[in-house]
Design a protein around this motif. Structure first.
Motif, PDB file in Angstrom:
ATOM      1  N   ILE A   1      10.179   6.808  -2.179  1.00 52.83           N
ATOM      2  CA  ILE A   1       9.739   5.418  -2.100  1.00 52.83           C
ATOM      3  C   ILE A   1       9.197   5.004  -3.454  1.00 52.83           C
ATOM      4  O   ILE A   1       8.467   5.756  -4.107  1.00 52.83           O
ATOM      5  CB  ILE A   1       8.681   5.202  -0.988  1.00 52.83           C
ATOM      6  CG1 ILE A   1       8.289   3.707  -0.910  1.00 52.83           C
ATOM      7  CG2 ILE A   1       7.461   6.093  -1.186  1.00 52.83           C
ATOM      8  CD1 ILE A   1       7.467   3.362   0.317  1.00 52.83           C
ATOM      9  N   ASN A   2       9.599   3.815  -3.898  1.00 50.17           N
ATOM     10  CA  ASN A   2       9.138   3.318  -5.197  1.00 50.17           C
ATOM     11  C   ASN A   2       9.175   1.795  -5.190  1.00 50.17           C
ATOM     12  O   ASN A   2      10.041   1.187  -4.552  1.00 50.17           O
ATOM     13  CB  ASN A   2      10.025   3.850  -6.332  1.00 50.17           C
ATOM     14  CG  ASN A   2       9.522   3.402  -7.697  1.00 50.17           C
ATOM     15  OD1 ASN A   2       8.446   3.807  -8.134  1.00 50.17           O
ATOM     16  ND2 ASN A   2      10.288   2.565  -8.376  1.00 50.17           N
TER      17      ASN A   2
ATOM     18  N   ASP B   1       0.824  -1.223   0.000  1.00 52.24           N
ATOM     19  CA  ASP B   1       0.000   0.000   0.000  1.00 52.24           C
ATOM     20  C   ASP B   1       0.855   1.268   0.000  1.00 52.24           C
ATOM     21  O   ASP B   1       0.562   2.245   0.720  1.00 52.24           O
ATOM     22  CB  ASP B   1      -0.944   0.023   1.218  1.00 52.24           C
ATOM     23  CG  ASP B   1      -1.932  -1.132   1.203  1.00 52.24           C
ATOM     24  OD1 ASP B   1      -2.312  -1.565   0.096  1.00 52.24           O
ATOM     25  OD2 ASP B   1      -2.298  -1.608   2.300  1.00 52.24           O
ATOM     26  N   SER B   2       1.932   1.255  -0.778  1.00 55.09           N
ATOM     27  CA  SER B   2       2.825   2.412  -0.931  1.00 55.09           C
ATOM     28  C   SER B   2       3.500   2.818   0.379  1.00 55.09           C
ATOM     29  O   SER B   2       3.866   3.979   0.566  1.00 55.09           O
ATOM     30  CB  SER B   2       2.056   3.608  -1.508  1.00 55.09           C
ATOM     31  OG  SER B   2       1.533   3.297  -2.782  1.00 55.09           O
ATOM     32  N   LYS B   3       3.649   1.854   1.288  1.00 56.88           N
ATOM     33  CA  LYS B   3       4.283   2.122   2.575  1.00 56.88           C
ATOM     34  C   LYS B   3       5.324   1.051   2.886  1.00 56.88           C
ATOM     35  O   LYS B   3       5.233  -0.082   2.407  1.00 56.88           O
ATOM     36  CB  LYS B   3       3.244   2.159   3.701  1.00 56.88           C
ATOM     37  CG  LYS B   3       2.204   3.252   3.575  1.00 56.88           C
ATOM     38  CD  LYS B   3       1.180   3.156   4.697  1.00 56.88           C
ATOM     39  CE  LYS B   3       0.089   4.206   4.521  1.00 56.88           C
ATOM     40  NZ  LYS B   3      -0.953   4.107   5.582  1.00 56.88           N
ATOM     41  N   LEU B   4       6.313   1.438   3.691  1.00 55.95           N
ATOM     42  CA  LEU B   4       7.301   0.504   4.203  1.00 55.95           C
ATOM     43  C   LEU B   4       6.978   0.207   5.657  1.00 55.95           C
ATOM     44  O   LEU B   4       6.831   1.124   6.474  1.00 55.95           O
ATOM     45  CB  LEU B   4       8.706   1.114   4.105  1.00 55.95           C
ATOM     46  CG  LEU B   4       9.833   0.335   4.796  1.00 55.95           C
ATOM     47  CD1 LEU B   4      10.047  -1.020   4.132  1.00 55.95           C
ATOM     48  CD2 LEU B   4      11.121   1.146   4.806  1.00 55.95           C
ATOM     49  N   PHE B   5       6.852  -1.081   5.972  1.00 56.63           N
ATOM     50  CA  PHE B   5       6.616  -1.521   7.344  1.00 56.63           C
ATOM     51  C   PHE B   5       7.859  -2.282   7.814  1.00 56.63           C
ATOM     52  O   PHE B   5       8.353  -3.173   7.114  1.00 56.63           O
ATOM     53  CB  PHE B   5       5.401  -2.450   7.431  1.00 56.63           C
ATOM     54  CG  PHE B   5       4.117  -1.835   6.957  1.00 56.63           C
ATOM     55  CD1 PHE B   5       3.235  -1.248   7.848  1.00 56.63           C
ATOM     56  CD2 PHE B   5       3.786  -1.851   5.605  1.00 56.63           C
ATOM     57  CE1 PHE B   5       2.044  -0.692   7.408  1.00 56.63           C
ATOM     58  CE2 PHE B   5       2.602  -1.291   5.150  1.00 56.63           C
ATOM     59  CZ  PHE B   5       1.726  -0.706   6.057  1.00 56.63           C
ATOM     60  N   ILE B   6       8.360  -1.943   8.989  1.00 56.95           N
ATOM     61  CA  ILE B   6       9.489  -2.654   9.581  1.00 56.95           C
ATOM     62  C   ILE B   6       9.059  -3.124  10.965  1.00 56.95           C
ATOM     63  O   ILE B   6       8.612  -2.324  11.795  1.00 56.95           O
ATOM     64  CB  ILE B   6      10.740  -1.765   9.685  1.00 56.95           C
ATOM     65  CG1 ILE B   6      11.137  -1.245   8.302  1.00 56.95           C
ATOM     66  CG2 ILE B   6      11.897  -2.556  10.290  1.00 56.95           C
ATOM     67  CD1 ILE B   6      12.351  -0.326   8.310  1.00 56.95           C
TER      68      ILE B   6
ATOM     69  N   ASP C   1       3.405  -5.116  -5.901  1.00 52.76           N
ATOM     70  CA  ASP C   1       2.376  -4.704  -4.943  1.00 52.76           C
ATOM     71  C   ASP C   1       2.766  -5.016  -3.511  1.00 52.76           C
ATOM     72  O   ASP C   1       2.393  -4.298  -2.580  1.00 52.76           O
ATOM     73  CB  ASP C   1       1.044  -5.398  -5.267  1.00 52.76           C
ATOM     74  CG  ASP C   1       0.455  -4.947  -6.592  1.00 52.76           C
ATOM     75  OD1 ASP C   1       0.706  -3.788  -6.988  1.00 52.76           O
ATOM     76  OD2 ASP C   1      -0.250  -5.752  -7.232  1.00 52.76           O
ATOM     77  N   LYS C   2       3.528  -6.102  -3.342  1.00 49.67           N
ATOM     78  CA  LYS C   2       3.916  -6.485  -1.979  1.00 49.67           C
ATOM     79  C   LYS C   2       5.252  -7.223  -2.011  1.00 49.67           C
ATOM     80  O   LYS C   2       5.518  -8.012  -2.921  1.00 49.67           O
ATOM     81  CB  LYS C   2       2.855  -7.382  -1.342  1.00 49.67           C
ATOM     82  CG  LYS C   2       3.148  -7.731   0.116  1.00 49.67           C
ATOM     83  CD  LYS C   2       2.000  -8.515   0.738  1.00 49.67           C
ATOM     84  CE  LYS C   2       2.296  -8.842   2.205  1.00 49.67           C
ATOM     85  NZ  LYS C   2       1.175  -9.561   2.866  1.00 49.67           N
ATOM     86  N   ALA C   3       6.084  -6.961  -1.010  1.00 48.10           N
ATOM     87  CA  ALA C   3       7.354  -7.662  -0.845  1.00 48.10           C
ATOM     88  C   ALA C   3       7.619  -7.837   0.651  1.00 48.10           C
ATOM     89  O   ALA C   3       7.348  -6.926   1.448  1.00 48.10           O
ATOM     90  CB  ALA C   3       8.496  -6.892  -1.487  1.00 48.10           C
TER      91      ALA C   3
ATOM     92  N   ILE D   1       6.728  -1.870  15.641  1.00 45.00           N
ATOM     93  CA  ILE D   1       6.191  -1.756  14.285  1.00 45.00           C
ATOM     94  C   ILE D   1       6.388  -0.320  13.822  1.00 45.00           C
ATOM     95  O   ILE D   1       5.866   0.617  14.424  1.00 45.00           O
ATOM     96  CB  ILE D   1       4.700  -2.120  14.210  1.00 45.00           C
ATOM     97  CG1 ILE D   1       4.471  -3.569  14.661  1.00 45.00           C
ATOM     98  CG2 ILE D   1       4.193  -1.945  12.774  1.00 45.00           C
ATOM     99  CD1 ILE D   1       3.011  -3.976  14.667  1.00 45.00           C
ATOM    100  N   GLY D   2       7.169  -0.151  12.769  1.00 39.08           N
ATOM    101  CA  GLY D   2       7.361   1.167  12.179  1.00 39.08           C
ATOM    102  C   GLY D   2       6.664   1.243  10.836  1.00 39.08           C
ATOM    103  O   GLY D   2       6.779   0.323  10.021  1.00 39.08           O
ATOM    104  N   VAL D   3       5.938   2.328  10.612  1.00 37.98           N
ATOM    105  CA  VAL D   3       5.234   2.549   9.349  1.00 37.98           C
ATOM    106  C   VAL D   3       5.824   3.810   8.712  1.00 37.98           C
ATOM    107  O   VAL D   3       5.790   4.890   9.315  1.00 37.98           O
ATOM    108  CB  VAL D   3       3.718   2.718   9.558  1.00 37.98           C
ATOM    109  CG1 VAL D   3       3.018   2.886   8.210  1.00 37.98           C
ATOM    110  CG2 VAL D   3       3.138   1.522  10.315  1.00 37.98           C
ATOM    111  N   PHE D   4       6.342   3.672   7.491  1.00 44.00           N
ATOM    112  CA  PHE D   4       7.058   4.769   6.852  1.00 44.00           C
ATOM    113  C   PHE D   4       6.501   4.991   5.446  1.00 44.00           C
ATOM    114  O   PHE D   4       6.285   4.041   4.694  1.00 44.00           O
ATOM    115  CB  PHE D   4       8.553   4.448   6.795  1.00 44.00           C
ATOM    116  CG  PHE D   4       9.109   3.975   8.110  1.00 44.00           C
ATOM    117  CD1 PHE D   4       9.452   4.881   9.100  1.00 44.00           C
ATOM    118  CD2 PHE D   4       9.245   2.626   8.372  1.00 44.00           C
ATOM    119  CE1 PHE D   4       9.948   4.446  10.318  1.00 44.00           C
ATOM    120  CE2 PHE D   4       9.733   2.175   9.584  1.00 44.00           C
ATOM    121  CZ  PHE D   4      10.087   3.086  10.565  1.00 44.00           C
ATOM    122  N   GLU D   5       6.305   6.250   5.110  1.00 42.30           N
ATOM    123  CA  GLU D   5       5.758   6.587   3.798  1.00 42.30           C
ATOM    124  C   GLU D   5       6.398   7.872   3.289  1.00 42.30           C
ATOM    125  O   GLU D   5       7.209   8.498   3.982  1.00 42.30           O
ATOM    126  CB  GLU D   5       4.236   6.729   3.871  1.00 42.30           C
ATOM    127  CG  GLU D   5       3.749   7.706   4.927  1.00 42.30           C
ATOM    128  CD  GLU D   5       2.244   7.627   5.103  1.00 42.30           C
ATOM    129  OE1 GLU D   5       1.538   7.472   4.091  1.00 42.30           O
ATOM    130  OE2 GLU D   5       1.776   7.730   6.250  1.00 42.30           O
TER     131      GLU D   5
END
Length: 250
Positions: free
Chosen positions: A191-192, A164-169, A196-198, A179-183
């Motif tokens: 971010i690119n 969903d166009s966000k990085l979760f760590i 759709d998901k990795a 849980i970190g949510v980065f956009e």
């Protein structure tokens, strides 16, 4: 002939510390257009590649390919002797079997020279990794440093997820969770993704080993993909890059 003058001893010492943290011996590859180091950690979980183009130096002379190996501990110990006003001069003296490392005070002109013995080694140059990674993000090095330090408090494994166009760590243990949510713009500057998901997992300890390089760089580029190595790349302030390839956990 090999001679290179690096403008900042303060920045140079971070490079030396980073390399010494990974390997016992540093193989330098001098080429007419750049100085390069490629090393693989003993457990083969991390490859570190230092690339310093000729323009990163105040002076750079290398009329043919040169290869030399020095002790990482000795190189780091001497690099730490540099001060804020010093430039660093590297000169290869094959006849004496040493790498001369000279600190030159750019205000007073005072010079201090140290000799580092060359190791008699024949090391095959590691091949450059060619891996397509779908997710790319860039952030400030300070933000990256804080993320890794938070992860270290929680556990030994970090899960990187793009969705969903966000990085979760994320890091988890039985009693703690991070849980970190980065956009984009919060706090990512870029971010690119081409998927759709990795999802991939990495050792927090290996991530922590990259933090010394963060001190010498304003930003960091991170690239990953499902079950593939993590690429962490820092731009050096005077030019060049320091890149880590970290093996995924299965």
């Amino acid at each position: 002939m090999f001679r290179a003058v690096y403008p900042s001893a303060s920045k140079f010492k971070y490079i030396a510390q980073t390399l010494a943290k990974i390997v016992d011996e540093i193989p330098f590859y001098g080429e007419p257009d750049q100085l390069e180091v490629r090393v693989l950690s003993p457990d083969k979980t991390t490859m570190t590649i230092l690339k310093m183009p000729s323009i990163a130096f105040d002076e750079y002379l290398c009329d043919q390919e040169e290869f030399f190996v020095v002790s990482a501990d000795e190189f780091n110990r001497i690099a730490r002797r540099g001060t804020r006003n010093d430039a660093v001069v590297l000169e290869l003296d094959r006849g004496a079997g040493v790498l001369k490392l000279t600190f030159k005070d750019q205000k007073t002109g005072v010079e201090r020279t140290f000799h580092i013995s060359l190791k008699e080694r024949v090391v095959e140059k590691l091949p450059e990794l060619s891996i397509d990674l779908s997710v790319s993000v860039r952030m400030l090095s300070d933000d990256y440093r804080n993320i890794v330090r938070d992860l270290k408090i929680i556990g030994e494994e970090a899960v990187f997820t793009y969705e969903d166009s966000k990085l979760f760590i994320k890091a988890m243990t039985q009693q703690k969770e991070y849980i970190g949510v980065f956009e984009q713009d919060n706090p990512l500057t870029y971010i690119n993704s081409t998927v759709d998901k990795a999802v991939a997992r990495y050792s927090v300890g290996l991530l922590e080993a990259t933090l010394r390089a963060a001190t010498a760089s304003k930003s960091v580029l991170i690239e990953f993909d499902s079950d593939k190595p993590l690429k962490v790349e820092f731009e050096l302030p005077t030019g060049g890059t320091l890149t880590y390839w970290i093996a995924p956990r299965t």
